[in-house]
Design a protein around this motif. Structure first.
Motif, PDB file in Angstrom:
ATOM      1  N   ILE A 342     -58.554 -53.599 -35.163  1.00 18.44           N
ATOM      2  CA  ILE A 342     -59.854 -53.194 -34.875  1.00 18.44           C
ATOM      3  C   ILE A 342     -60.971 -53.918 -35.440  1.00 18.44           C
ATOM      4  O   ILE A 342     -60.627 -54.793 -36.446  1.00 18.44           O
ATOM      5  N   GLY A 343     -61.939 -54.414 -35.150  1.00 19.28           N
ATOM      6  CA  GLY A 343     -62.897 -55.545 -35.224  1.00 19.28           C
ATOM      7  C   GLY A 343     -62.760 -56.883 -35.614  1.00 19.28           C
ATOM      8  O   GLY A 343     -63.707 -57.231 -35.627  1.00 19.28           O
ATOM      9  N   ASN A 344     -61.208 -57.170 -35.401  1.00 20.68           N
ATOM     10  CA  ASN A 344     -61.192 -58.406 -34.651  1.00 20.68           C
ATOM     11  C   ASN A 344     -60.783 -59.547 -36.196  1.00 20.68           C
ATOM     12  O   ASN A 344     -61.621 -60.410 -35.992  1.00 20.68           O
ATOM     13  N   ALA A 345     -61.345 -58.996 -37.419  1.00 23.92           N
ATOM     14  CA  ALA A 345     -61.874 -59.679 -38.627  1.00 23.92           C
ATOM     15  C   ALA A 345     -60.877 -59.464 -39.366  1.00 23.92           C
ATOM     16  O   ALA A 345     -60.518 -58.114 -39.863  1.00 23.92           O
ATOM     17  N   PRO A 346     -60.833 -60.631 -40.741  1.00 23.19           N
ATOM     18  CA  PRO A 346     -60.842 -61.932 -40.335  1.00 23.19           C
ATOM     19  C   PRO A 346     -60.484 -61.989 -39.590  1.00 23.19           C
ATOM     20  O   PRO A 346     -58.926 -61.507 -39.455  1.00 23.19           O
ATOM     21  N   TYR A 360     -56.404 -54.589 -42.029  1.00 24.23           N
ATOM     22  CA  TYR A 360     -55.940 -54.952 -40.952  1.00 24.23           C
ATOM     23  C   TYR A 360     -56.060 -53.287 -40.342  1.00 24.23           C
ATOM     24  O   TYR A 360     -54.940 -52.904 -40.173  1.00 24.23           O
ATOM     25  N   GLU A 361     -57.093 -52.579 -39.540  1.00 20.96           N
ATOM     26  CA  GLU A 361     -56.769 -51.350 -38.219  1.00 20.96           C
ATOM     27  C   GLU A 361     -56.261 -52.182 -37.282  1.00 20.96           C
ATOM     28  O   GLU A 361     -56.871 -52.713 -36.648  1.00 20.96           O
ATOM     29  N   LEU A 398     -51.651 -53.566 -44.898  1.00 25.40           N
ATOM     30  CA  LEU A 398     -52.040 -54.732 -45.816  1.00 25.40           C
ATOM     31  C   LEU A 398     -51.422 -55.850 -45.825  1.00 25.40           C
ATOM     32  O   LEU A 398     -50.530 -55.458 -45.860  1.00 25.40           O
ATOM     33  N   LEU A 399     -52.299 -57.024 -46.186  1.00 28.06           N
ATOM     34  CA  LEU A 399     -51.502 -58.459 -45.963  1.00 28.06           C
ATOM     35  C   LEU A 399     -52.214 -59.633 -47.208  1.00 28.06           C
ATOM     36  O   LEU A 399     -53.170 -58.938 -47.188  1.00 28.06           O
ATOM     37  N   GLN A 400     -51.322 -59.496 -48.222  1.00 25.00           N
ATOM     38  CA  GLN A 400     -51.833 -60.910 -49.106  1.00 25.00           C
ATOM     39  C   GLN A 400     -50.675 -61.683 -49.357  1.00 25.00           C
ATOM     40  O   GLN A 400     -49.761 -61.876 -48.950  1.00 25.00           O
ATOM     41  N   LEU A 401     -51.529 -62.984 -48.877  1.00 24.58           N
ATOM     42  CA  LEU A 401     -50.778 -64.351 -49.487  1.00 24.58           C
ATOM     43  C   LEU A 401     -50.416 -64.188 -51.084  1.00 24.58           C
ATOM     44  O   LEU A 401     -51.602 -64.616 -51.516  1.00 24.58           O
ATOM     45  N   GLU A 410     -47.378 -54.036 -46.554  1.00 22.68           N
ATOM     46  CA  GLU A 410     -47.403 -52.943 -45.737  1.00 22.68           C
ATOM     47  C   GLU A 410     -47.602 -52.258 -44.843  1.00 22.68           C
ATOM     48  O   GLU A 410     -49.107 -52.586 -44.330  1.00 22.68           O
ATOM     49  N   ILE A 411     -47.167 -51.315 -44.543  1.00 22.33           N
ATOM     50  CA  ILE A 411     -47.457 -50.814 -43.091  1.00 22.33           C
ATOM     51  C   ILE A 411     -48.296 -49.233 -43.637  1.00 22.33           C
ATOM     52  O   ILE A 411     -47.529 -48.734 -44.408  1.00 22.33           O
ATOM     53  N   PHE A 412     -49.249 -48.704 -43.146  1.00 18.26           N
ATOM     54  CA  PHE A 412     -49.236 -47.320 -43.312  1.00 18.26           C
ATOM     55  C   PHE A 412     -50.029 -46.892 -42.159  1.00 18.26           C
ATOM     56  O   PHE A 412     -50.757 -47.093 -40.930  1.00 18.26           O
ATOM     57  N   PRO A 413     -48.914 -46.223 -41.520  1.00 15.26           N
ATOM     58  CA  PRO A 413     -48.841 -45.770 -39.868  1.00 15.26           C
ATOM     59  C   PRO A 413     -49.961 -44.076 -40.139  1.00 15.26           C
ATOM     60  O   PRO A 413     -49.748 -43.496 -41.599  1.00 15.26           O
ATOM     61  N   GLY A 414     -50.799 -43.940 -38.835  1.00 16.82           N
ATOM     62  CA  GLY A 414     -51.682 -42.969 -39.100  1.00 16.82           C
ATOM     63  C   GLY A 414     -53.211 -42.782 -39.983  1.00 16.82           C
ATOM     64  O   GLY A 414     -53.681 -42.156 -39.893  1.00 16.82           O
ATOM     65  N   LYS A 415     -53.101 -43.933 -41.180  1.00 13.02           N
ATOM     66  CA  LYS A 415     -54.225 -44.434 -42.130  1.00 13.02           C
ATOM     67  C   LYS A 415     -55.179 -45.152 -41.293  1.00 13.02           C
ATOM     68  O   LYS A 415     -55.050 -46.093 -41.063  1.00 13.02           O
ATOM     69  N   ARG A 416     -56.262 -44.897 -42.280  1.00  9.39           N
ATOM     70  CA  ARG A 416     -57.946 -45.620 -40.909  1.00  9.39           C
ATOM     71  C   ARG A 416     -57.354 -46.411 -42.912  1.00  9.39           C
ATOM     72  O   ARG A 416     -57.199 -45.923 -44.101  1.00  9.39           O
ATOM     73  N   ALA A 417     -57.981 -47.585 -42.981  1.00 13.17           N
ATOM     74  CA  ALA A 417     -58.574 -48.491 -44.278  1.00 13.17           C
ATOM     75  C   ALA A 417     -58.792 -48.295 -45.119  1.00 13.17           C
ATOM     76  O   ALA A 417     -58.370 -48.185 -46.446  1.00 13.17           O
ATOM     77  N   ASP A 418     -60.187 -47.582 -45.453  1.00 14.76           N
ATOM     78  CA  ASP A 418     -60.788 -46.567 -46.016  1.00 14.76           C
ATOM     79  C   ASP A 418     -59.522 -45.708 -46.381  1.00 14.76           C
ATOM     80  O   ASP A 418     -60.289 -44.799 -47.952  1.00 14.76           O
ATOM     81  N   GLN A 419     -58.777 -45.295 -46.995  1.00  9.16           N
ATOM     82  CA  GLN A 419     -57.091 -44.060 -46.743  1.00  9.16           C
ATOM     83  C   GLN A 419     -57.029 -44.839 -47.424  1.00  9.16           C
ATOM     84  O   GLN A 419     -55.656 -43.391 -47.727  1.00  9.16           O
ATOM     85  N   VAL A 420     -55.838 -46.233 -47.613  1.00  2.82           N
ATOM     86  CA  VAL A 420     -55.459 -46.960 -48.545  1.00  2.82           C
ATOM     87  C   VAL A 420     -56.147 -47.696 -49.989  1.00  2.82           C
ATOM     88  O   VAL A 420     -56.558 -48.541 -48.839  1.00  2.82           O
ATOM     89  N   ALA A 421     -55.401 -47.309 -49.900  1.00  6.88           N
ATOM     90  CA  ALA A 421     -56.234 -47.918 -52.118  1.00  6.88           C
ATOM     91  C   ALA A 421     -55.530 -49.453 -51.963  1.00  6.88           C
ATOM     92  O   ALA A 421     -56.159 -50.125 -53.029  1.00  6.88           O
ATOM     93  N   GLY A 422     -54.010 -49.404 -52.131  1.00  7.76           N
ATOM     94  CA  GLY A 422     -53.726 -50.281 -52.180  1.00  7.76           C
ATOM     95  C   GLY A 422     -52.284 -50.542 -51.539  1.00  7.76           C
ATOM     96  O   GLY A 422     -51.907 -49.521 -51.484  1.00  7.76           O
TER      97      GLY A 422
END
Length: 432
Positions: A342-346, A360-361, A398-401, A410-422
């Protein structure tokens, strides 16, 4: 030829003249009346059959000298030219290029699809399949598979390889039977049986049929051993599992006009290359294929058996519309699934270790035609296909090199990005 392969060939030749005892082999050619390796002369005029592989015994290994991955019946080297459509143009519904991701095809698919009108008709019918070029039918296979069309419990999947030269071949699968001269030559195959007929074929010659209950059309691979894809960080893990995968070529580049233009008119992808792309890795960047640490890489721990894709992850561009970023999971809540970002970025090609954490949502992938906006159901041809994320957030990843070839996920099913702290204790490491 490598020194190991040359030594093996010399050993096989020694076996044939009785210099040593027989070597065990998983491939057992049709025996002659006088066993090889016995020290006894062969009957006058009795020729050994050509070896199918470097490890075969009781056969003539000289047929394989200099032929690489080609069969004993192949001739010459270099690219071939496709002069006949494997499905008559008037019978084609549409062409789907390689590079899609769907279900257990978690990384971009290394073959395209020719869908038929008859398979979508009511009632569905079968459609003839033709040889695309002059050449040699080196391999035919019948595989018993599960869960065919219409919830059929089992179905037959016939596949064939046609060589234009020793380095260029086209393969089909998802056929329901062989027919014509090829069918007569190979006879009835048993379940999960492979034969090597070395049957000469002409472009446009009937070789079989596709359709229900096996499929809606044929899978099509184009292989050029002289071509090696450059967009995989670790080529060896792919070739060890599927020898052809790093040598897949563009069907349209090898198709003669006017057939080329006729097929392109039915191709659902507008972007170049029109036959699609499968190799997106950039070393040190997020884009491309990743494999969960300890999952066995591309082949998986089961060695390409059902579920081998469980540890796969791909962060790449949509096969129909490379303007859209997709994330493909080998295991999303217990199943292989694909989503649009969603939003296609980055852009994952710009994400490096220095970027830090990426959120990424995920939305469902919606496929539509421009400029009409008509949604595509895959049952008709629609021009100018594009993809986007449908409304509603399915989850967040969430993805981090952590290093150039180390990725934390890490996958957070059913959650928006603003609902995930890290990240928390459920984060998983991937590599390539």
């Amino acid at each position: 030829m490598s020194s190991g392969a040359r030594s093996l060939l010399l050993l096989l030749i020694a076996i044939l003249i009785g210099a040593c005892g027989p070597v065990s082999s998983p491939i057992r050619p049709k025996p002659s009346t006088t066993p090889t390796g016995s020290g006894l002369p062969l009957p006058t005029g009795r020729a050994l059959p050509p070896c199918v592989t470097l490890t075969a015994t009781g056969c003539d290994p000289s047929a394989l000298l200099g032929k690489g991955r080609g069969s004993p019946g192949c001739v010459g080297k270099g690219p071939g030219t496709i002069t006949a459509s494997p499905i008559a143009v008037e019978d084609l519904l549409y062409i789907q290029p390689m590079g899609l991701m769907a279900g257990g095809h978690v990384t971009p698919i290394d073959h395209g699809y020719f869908y038929t009108k008859a398979a979508m008709a009511t009632p569905p019918r079968q459609t003839p399949v033709y040889a695309p070029m002059d050449g040699n039918v080196s391999t035919v296979t019948r595989t018993i598979r599960q869960n065919g069309l219409g919830n059929v419990a089992t179905y037959d999947d016939y596949a064939t390889t046609i060589e234009a030269t020793c380095t260029f071949r086209v393969r089909f699968s998802n056929m329901v039977r062989f027919s014509g001269g090829l069918g007569s030559a190979v006879g009835q195959l048993q379940g999960n049986e492979t034969k090597n007929p070395n049957y000469p074929v002409k472009a446009g010659e009937l070789i079989g049929y596709t359709g229900p209950p096996t499929a809606y059309g044929i899978d099509v691979w184009v292989e050029d051993d002289d071509l090696t894809l450059t967009g995989f960080v670790k080529l060896a893990q792919y070739t060890a599992a599927e020898a052809w995968k790093t040598h897949v070529a563009d069907l349209f580049d090898h198709t003669q006009e006017p057939l080329r233009s006729q097929l392109l008119a039915l191709d659902e992808r507008d972007a170049m290359p029109r036959w699609g792309k499968i190799d997106y890795d950039i070393d040190g960047k997020l884009v491309g294929n990743w494999f969960r640490v300890g999952s066995g890489g591309y082949a998986g721990l089961s060695g390409m058996r059902e579920g081998y894709w469980d540890g796969h992850l791909a962060v790449v561009y949509d096969g129909n519309d490379p303007a859209q970023v997709d994330v493909s999971f080998g295991n999303y809540q217990g199943a292989a699934r694909q989503f649009a970002v969603i939003g296609n970025a980055p852009d994952p090609a710009t994400v490096a270790q220095s970027t830090g954490l990426v959120r990424y949502e995920l939305g469902l992938i919606q496929t539509y035609s421009t400029p009409s906006g008509q949604l595509w159901d895959g049952k008709t041809y629609l021009p100018h296909i594009r993809t986007r994320a449908s409304a509603g957030v399915i989850g967040t990843v969430l993805l981090q090199l952590m290093a150039p070839r180390s990725l934390k996920v890490e996958i957070f099913p059913g959650k928006r990005a603003d609902q995930v702290a890290g990240f928390d204790a459920n984060a998983v490491m991937y590599e390539r």
